[in-house]
Write a protein that holds these residues in place. Structure first.
Motif, short mmCIF file in Angstrom:
data_model
loop_
_atom_site.label_atom_id
_atom_site.label_comp_id
_atom_site.label_asym_id
_atom_site.label_seq_id
_atom_site.Cartn_x
_atom_site.Cartn_y
_atom_site.Cartn_z
N LEU A 149 33.98 -6.02 -31.88
CA LEU A 149 34.45 -6.57 -30.62
C LEU A 149 33.51 -7.67 -30.17
O LEU A 149 32.29 -7.45 -30.14
CB LEU A 149 34.45 -5.49 -29.53
CG LEU A 149 35.61 -4.53 -29.46
CD1 LEU A 149 35.35 -3.53 -28.34
CD2 LEU A 149 36.92 -5.27 -29.22
N THR A 150 34.07 -8.81 -29.78
CA THR A 150 33.19 -9.83 -29.20
C THR A 150 32.80 -9.39 -27.79
O THR A 150 33.44 -8.52 -27.19
CB THR A 150 33.89 -11.19 -29.11
OG1 THR A 150 34.99 -11.07 -28.21
CG2 THR A 150 34.37 -11.67 -30.47
N GLU A 168 29.99 -16.02 -26.13
CA GLU A 168 30.43 -14.62 -26.05
C GLU A 168 31.75 -14.40 -26.78
O GLU A 168 32.08 -13.27 -27.12
CB GLU A 168 30.54 -14.18 -24.58
CG GLU A 168 29.18 -14.23 -23.88
CD GLU A 168 29.19 -13.57 -22.52
OE1 GLU A 168 30.27 -13.24 -22.00
OE2 GLU A 168 28.08 -13.38 -21.97
N ASP A 169 32.48 -15.48 -27.03
CA ASP A 169 33.71 -15.35 -27.82
C ASP A 169 33.43 -15.23 -29.32
O ASP A 169 34.33 -14.92 -30.08
CB ASP A 169 34.59 -16.59 -27.63
CG ASP A 169 35.39 -16.52 -26.35
OD1 ASP A 169 35.71 -15.40 -25.92
OD2 ASP A 169 35.67 -17.59 -25.77
N HIS A 170 32.24 -15.56 -29.73
CA HIS A 170 31.95 -15.57 -31.16
C HIS A 170 30.86 -14.59 -31.55
O HIS A 170 30.50 -14.50 -32.72
CB HIS A 170 31.55 -16.98 -31.61
CG HIS A 170 32.63 -17.99 -31.44
ND1 HIS A 170 33.79 -17.95 -32.19
CD2 HIS A 170 32.78 -19.02 -30.59
CE1 HIS A 170 34.58 -18.94 -31.81
NE2 HIS A 170 34.00 -19.60 -30.84
N LEU A 171 30.30 -13.89 -30.59
CA LEU A 171 29.25 -12.91 -30.88
C LEU A 171 29.80 -11.52 -30.65
O LEU A 171 30.37 -11.24 -29.58
CB LEU A 171 28.08 -13.11 -29.93
CG LEU A 171 27.03 -14.17 -30.25
CD1 LEU A 171 25.99 -14.18 -29.14
CD2 LEU A 171 26.37 -13.90 -31.59
N THR A 172 29.59 -10.63 -31.61
CA THR A 172 29.97 -9.24 -31.35
C THR A 172 28.96 -8.63 -30.37
O THR A 172 27.85 -9.15 -30.19
CB THR A 172 29.95 -8.39 -32.63
OG1 THR A 172 28.62 -8.35 -33.12
CG2 THR A 172 30.89 -8.96 -33.68
N VAL A 173 29.39 -7.53 -29.77
CA VAL A 173 28.51 -6.81 -28.85
C VAL A 173 27.21 -6.42 -29.56
O VAL A 173 26.12 -6.54 -28.99
CB VAL A 173 29.24 -5.55 -28.33
CG1 VAL A 173 28.32 -4.74 -27.43
CG2 VAL A 173 30.52 -5.95 -27.61
N ALA A 174 27.32 -6.02 -30.81
CA ALA A 174 26.14 -5.58 -31.55
C ALA A 174 25.17 -6.74 -31.79
O ALA A 174 23.95 -6.58 -31.62
CB ALA A 174 26.57 -4.96 -32.89
N GLU A 184 31.44 -1.76 -31.51
CA GLU A 184 30.68 -2.92 -31.03
C GLU A 184 30.44 -3.94 -32.12
O GLU A 184 30.14 -5.10 -31.83
CB GLU A 184 29.36 -2.44 -30.39
CG GLU A 184 29.60 -1.57 -29.17
CD GLU A 184 28.33 -1.30 -28.37
OE1 GLU A 184 27.23 -1.61 -28.85
OE2 GLU A 184 28.47 -0.76 -27.24
N HIS A 209 24.96 -9.51 -30.01
CA HIS A 209 24.48 -9.93 -28.69
C HIS A 209 23.29 -9.06 -28.29
O HIS A 209 22.28 -9.56 -27.79
CB HIS A 209 25.64 -9.79 -27.69
CG HIS A 209 25.39 -10.42 -26.35
ND1 HIS A 209 24.86 -9.72 -25.30
CD2 HIS A 209 25.61 -11.68 -25.90
CE1 HIS A 209 24.77 -10.53 -24.24
NE2 HIS A 209 25.22 -11.72 -24.59
N ARG A 210 23.41 -7.77 -28.54
CA ARG A 210 22.32 -6.88 -28.19
C ARG A 210 21.08 -7.19 -29.03
O ARG A 210 19.95 -7.19 -28.53
CB ARG A 210 22.73 -5.42 -28.37
CG ARG A 210 21.63 -4.47 -27.92
CD ARG A 210 22.00 -3.00 -28.05
NE ARG A 210 23.29 -2.74 -27.46
CZ ARG A 210 24.35 -2.34 -28.15
NH1 ARG A 210 24.28 -2.14 -29.45
NH2 ARG A 210 25.49 -2.11 -27.54
N ASP A 249 26.74 -17.25 -20.69
CA ASP A 249 27.91 -17.49 -21.55
C ASP A 249 28.21 -18.99 -21.65
O ASP A 249 28.46 -19.64 -20.63
CB ASP A 249 29.14 -16.75 -20.99
CG ASP A 249 30.33 -16.79 -21.95
OD1 ASP A 249 30.18 -17.29 -23.09
OD2 ASP A 249 31.41 -16.31 -21.56
#
Lengths: 365, 365
Positions: free
Chosen positions: B105-106, A102-108, B102, A110-111, A124
């Motif tokens: 941001l991680t 989760e420190d290396h994936l953007t929210v976008a 998004e 990840h979705r 995580d």
């Protein structure tokens, strides 16, 4: 070499744990650590049955920098396909947890993973790979040792040349060239040359200011050698006789930095190592503007775990390379920065091993 | 200048909209675009009543690179405090939507924002700032024009020097030095020099291979000037007489690149501009290994919207600077890459404006 990477992956599996779980590693240095090579954008999937490195197609697939080692299966992603999403699709149909960084994936992104494999429960992996990377093996230390040697050589040559009248930018570019001349893959971070009122600053970006008589000159540079990065920082004085304030400030930073170096023994708390440096600078009235960390780990990244900082948790282990690099900057006047890379070693082995050996006497150039 | 940034922020407000909403911008180039300057790690909060730039304390606060313009209030974050989280805390107690990026941001930072201001509903600002950045004003184009001029000068000087026997690394370092000599803040991206079998590759990392008689030599470089980045790529032949296959390949890539350049008119679809280049290379049997994009926007970043690619949506507007840079690489033999930066202009204004003017004749050096 490929057993090294396979055994690192096995150690990671032991950590995130339960049988049947999968993990997806996206941090560039993390992928490189576990796969032995990582084209930019690669993602490493540790699935129950096999490990697969997903990476974008590259015209440079025969480059050493993107060579993959470690007995991994690799899968090439075409065009704009995100390797992490391709990894998730590979698992599509599977259910169960997938640990992601989760420190290396953007929210976008990840979705997009969640959409690609809706049956998976994303958890995580946190800093698990970063933690594995903290203690180095001897091959890693030996790459850092060579990187330090290269930085020492480049700096040593600069000191033999005429400095007065040259700009910070040109000195920095010359150092970059010398790093490469001596076998570096490149600078480990942007080389910093800071003169006069700029001296002593952290990460000063070289300007068109020219070196003048009476200046402090702070140089911070590092080499990358076979992926491993390490750095050195030194401050010199230009001209024949340093001013009293320069000698005094230099001696203060030198003493603080020495105390930090000498503290680097296995079992010492990271915050104690920081304190050894920091309290001397604070006691002398330089609390304002001190860096949040007085040192940090180095390796595949120039800044990695552990941090030497007032709120840092954890203790130093043997075979952990760290920098000790305090600096004091007096606005309008300049300052001093002295930075070394050392490896934590027990007293029985002679104590901390200094990798960057350029003298720390106050040289007048 | 500060009205420029205030008016950009007003345009962004118009887009994300409803009164009472707030937005948090974290992408580095996006912050710089809206604030006129951005120390690394800065976050810009557009709150209903006022705009605040949160940034880490820096010893270099008087550096031009971190100077903030645009009539913004600024707030310094101490030590390890994340500026984005500080911005969310600033809103703590407020409720309503906060649009965040998004893509920048991680997952871990996004969660920290939610914790810092639990009353806020986090929504996605998506690429709103990137979209604002696509069409450039004349000040932005003039910075790009200067950046292109600098790259042309550095390349021109290299061509006048002896090349045979020198390594790719050294030629790349020399180009970097020349870029700075001519006033660049630095290279816009890692300078690439590719000889012989490496020539024609995208983003080839310079190696220790030396230039030889009969080689193709591909050079790709760019300058950053006052934040704006633009690039040029050229391929030359070393020695007196190019081989037939070299002439043939060069003419093919040249014709494809020209067709792409000539297509750059307002209203043309991004995929059509790509197609103008791509179909010529595919028809000649070079589909395998073609880059996913044949060109892209440039500005504060060296790769930005729009993309010229087969699946790209949208049309070109006037005043959009884009690259057109196809390349073909034949494994084991080498290849050709020709890359220009142009600004889309209507035919009434003379059509596409070429910024990088170094000749595209096949020079034998």
């Amino acid at each position: 070499m490929s057993e090294v990477y396979a055994s690192r992956r096995a150690r990671l599996r032991d950590q995130y744990g339960a049988t049947g779980a999968a993990a997806l590693v996206c941090g560039h240095a993390n992928v490189r650590y576990l796969a032995g090579g990582a084209p930019p954008g690669a993602a490493l999937l540790l699935a129950p049955g096999e490990d697969v490195l997903f990476h974008p197609r590259s015209q440079a697939d025969d480059d050493q920098s993107s060579r993959v080692d470690g007995g991994l299966r690799t899968a090439v992603c075409e065009g704009p396909d995100d390797p992490a999403v391709a990894a998730a699709r590979f698992l599509a149909g599977a259910d169960g947890p997938l640990a992601v960084e989760e420190d290396h994936l953007t929210v976008a992104r990840h979705r997009a993973l969640a959409v690609a494999a809706p049956g998976l429960r994303l958890t995580d992996l946190a800093g698990a790979v970063e933690q594995l990377r903290v203690v180095k093996d001897e091959e890693e230390v030996s790459r850092l040792r060579i990187a330090a040697e290269i930085a020492d050589q480049a700096l040593g040559e600069l000191l033999e040349s005429i400095l007065v009248g040259r700009t910070e930018r040109h000195l920095a570019l010359e150092l970059d060239r010398r790093l490469v001349d001596h076998g570096a893959d490149g600078p480990a971070f942007p080389t910093s040359v800071a003169t006069g009122p700029h001296s002593g600053r952290a990460a000063h970006r070289p300007s068109d200011r020219r070196v003048e008589e009476g200046d402090f000159l702070t140089v911070t540079l590092g080499a990358e050698y076979r992926g491993y990065r390490c750095g050195i920082g030194r401050t010199f004085v230009i001209g024949t006789a340093p001013a009293d304030w320069q000698i005094e400030l230099y001696e203060l930073v030198f003493a603080a930095q020495r105390a930090g170096r000498e503290s680097l023994l296995p079992g010492v708390g990271c915050r104690e190592a920081d304190h050894a440096v920091r309290h001397r600078l604070v006691a002398a009235g330089h609390e304002e503007g001190l860096d949040p960390c007085t040192g940090h780990g180095v390796g595949l990244e120039i800044v990695e775990e552990p941090q030497l900082a007032p709120a840092a948790m954890g203790k130093l282990d043997a075979c952990v390379p760290v920098t000790v690099g305090p600096g004091v900057h007096l606005p309008g006047r300049g300052g001093v920065r002295i930075d070394d890379t050392l490896v934590v070693r027990p007293e029985a082995d002679g104590g901390p091993e200094l990798l960057t050996i350029t003298t720390k006497e106050l040289l007048a150039l």
